[in-house]
Design a protein around this motif. Structure first.
Motif, PDB file in Angstrom:
ATOM      1  N   UNK A 205      56.332 -35.388  42.561  1.00  0.00           N
ATOM      2  CA  UNK A 205      55.047 -35.663  43.227  1.00  0.00           C
ATOM      3  C   UNK A 205      54.117 -36.482  42.328  1.00  0.00           C
ATOM      4  N   UNK A 206      54.133 -36.195  41.040  1.00  0.00           N
ATOM      5  CA  UNK A 206      53.332 -36.930  40.054  1.00  0.00           C
ATOM      6  C   UNK A 206      54.284 -37.482  39.009  1.00  0.00           C
ATOM      7  N   UNK A 207      54.926 -38.603  39.277  1.00  0.00           N
ATOM      8  CA  UNK A 207      56.036 -39.027  38.425  1.00  0.00           C
ATOM      9  C   UNK A 207      55.646 -39.287  36.969  1.00  0.00           C
ATOM     10  N   UNK A 208      56.607 -39.020  36.112  1.00  0.00           N
ATOM     11  CA  UNK A 208      56.418 -39.107  34.667  1.00  0.00           C
ATOM     12  C   UNK A 208      57.736 -39.583  34.061  1.00  0.00           C
ATOM     13  N   UNK A 209      57.647 -40.312  32.962  1.00  0.00           N
ATOM     14  CA  UNK A 209      58.840 -40.593  32.165  1.00  0.00           C
ATOM     15  C   UNK A 209      58.703 -39.784  30.881  1.00  0.00           C
TER      16      UNK A 209
ATOM     17  N   UNK B 259      54.522 -28.664  35.849  1.00  0.00           N
ATOM     18  CA  UNK B 259      53.268 -28.849  36.582  1.00  0.00           C
ATOM     19  C   UNK B 259      52.653 -30.216  36.315  1.00  0.00           C
ATOM     20  N   UNK B 260      52.847 -30.743  35.114  1.00  0.00           N
ATOM     21  CA  UNK B 260      52.320 -32.081  34.809  1.00  0.00           C
ATOM     22  C   UNK B 260      52.951 -33.134  35.716  1.00  0.00           C
ATOM     23  N   UNK B 261      54.209 -32.909  36.123  1.00  0.00           N
ATOM     24  CA  UNK B 261      54.867 -33.904  36.984  1.00  0.00           C
ATOM     25  C   UNK B 261      54.911 -33.445  38.443  1.00  0.00           C
TER      26      UNK B 261
ATOM     27  N   UNK C 104      63.266 -40.295  33.477  1.00  0.00           N
ATOM     28  CA  UNK C 104      62.289 -40.522  34.547  1.00  0.00           C
ATOM     29  C   UNK C 104      62.479 -39.451  35.603  1.00  0.00           C
ATOM     30  N   UNK C 105      61.401 -38.814  36.022  1.00  0.00           N
ATOM     31  CA  UNK C 105      61.535 -37.778  37.060  1.00  0.00           C
ATOM     32  C   UNK C 105      60.873 -38.247  38.352  1.00  0.00           C
TER      33      UNK C 105
ATOM     34  N   UNK D 174      55.284 -28.937  31.569  1.00  0.00           N
ATOM     35  CA  UNK D 174      55.913 -30.201  31.966  1.00  0.00           C
ATOM     36  C   UNK D 174      56.149 -30.237  33.472  1.00  0.00           C
TER      37      UNK D 174
END
Lengths: 202, 202
Positions: B160-164, B188-190, B156-157, B186
């Motif tokens: 700004x745009x959290x993602x697991x 930029x996605x998060x 889990x990160x 990855x």
């Protein structure tokens, strides 16, 4: 006993669990006045998009920021009341623009950009955003999946490089077909391929 | 009673829970022979990287694929026994190369590419990969966090745009400092920003 159509059953079960993913490339929405300034006439539809009434226009334009530019950017119709330029964070970096992550339509105070069409150019004072990842949902699908308009959910995607996206915005409307919209950073981060599915986790 | 140093305590607790993220841009590893062919001499270090002994070289090169090319690409030293060209899926698409998602070092059967340096060029027959997202771990951190070399974890990160991220590869070695490595898709996605942290979920 009624005969069970397994294919229909499987489809119905899948339809309650999974949502198809779509990747949105960078694109621009313009007002009718801007379309006329840029192209000499209102937008003309090239092909329909997954969301009812929305279309890819025949017209394309250049988006120019302080650091870089993109040629041949897609314009989506119909025209809107305000311009909106949707880019990925990778695109924003290349343009030299600090694009905020926002739901579609929430462009207040966002940066501007220069749009250049075949007939003219327009300096847009605000409207550049990185669209918050979201799910368009038809009301009956939202009901089936137990989610409401503006709810934030976790979305697991079953892709080549699986990811669970947090902070996914659900938008419910009679005007929507049910699809997840990711930008290209997100699509490439998860190794998205056409037809891939996602599932709401909570 | 011994006085508790709260700052030290907080640091110790955080160090057991969180791992710092790093984003890796596209880069190239070459053999010594390739370095000489490309640059006229072996690689020379410009600055140290987070992994002990690894460095960014002064030398840079062009990577040319069938569809596109990137100029001024970073070369990392020291030289390796085999070339490896690490790109994002976005980069791979721009080059026109179908890069497989692989752990570093696993280049068998991967596509080749053309490398062009200031003194010459080399056609690499294989080595273009998209590095599987991974965590470099020092053995003591792996022990603290209860993970082993080659384990696949959820990460889990807190960005700004959290993602697991699923399918995250743990690599444990005496030679490693503990860092998560994401590629730019990855990152930029998060919405990664320098100093952001992640946490292993399972």
């Amino acid at each position: 006993m009624e005969k069970v159509n397994l294919e229909e059953l499987a489809k119905a079960v899948l339809g309650r669990l999974f949502i198809e993913l779509e990747a949105s490339g960078r694109h621009v929405h313009v007002t009718k006045e801007q379309a006329i300034a840029l192209f000499g006439h209102p937008l003309t539809p090239k092909r329909a998009l997954s969301q009812p009434g929305q279309y890819l226009a025949n017209e394309r334009l250049m988006v120019r920021g302080p650091k870089g530019e993109f040629e041949n950017v897609a314009v989506l119709g119909p025209e809107r009341r305000e311009a909106q330029i949707e880019v990925s964070l990778t695109d924003a970096r290349a343009l030299g623009i600090d694009a905020p992550i926002r739901p579609s339509g929430d462009t207040s105070g966002s940066p501007g950009v220069h749009l250049i069409g075949k007939c003219g150019s327009v300096q847009v004072m605000q409207g550049v955003i990185c669209a918050q990842r979201h799910i368009h949902m038809a009301p009956e699908d939202a009901k089936k999946m137990g989610v409401k308009d503006k709810q934030i959910v976790l979305l697991q995607v079953f892709t080549k490089r699986p990811v669970i996206f947090e902070d996914v915005l659900v938008r419910v409307s009679e005007d929507f077909e049910t699809y997840v919209h990711l930008d290209y950073d997100e699509a490439n981060a998860c190794g998205f391929e056409s037809g891939d599915l996602g599932r709401i986790l909570q």
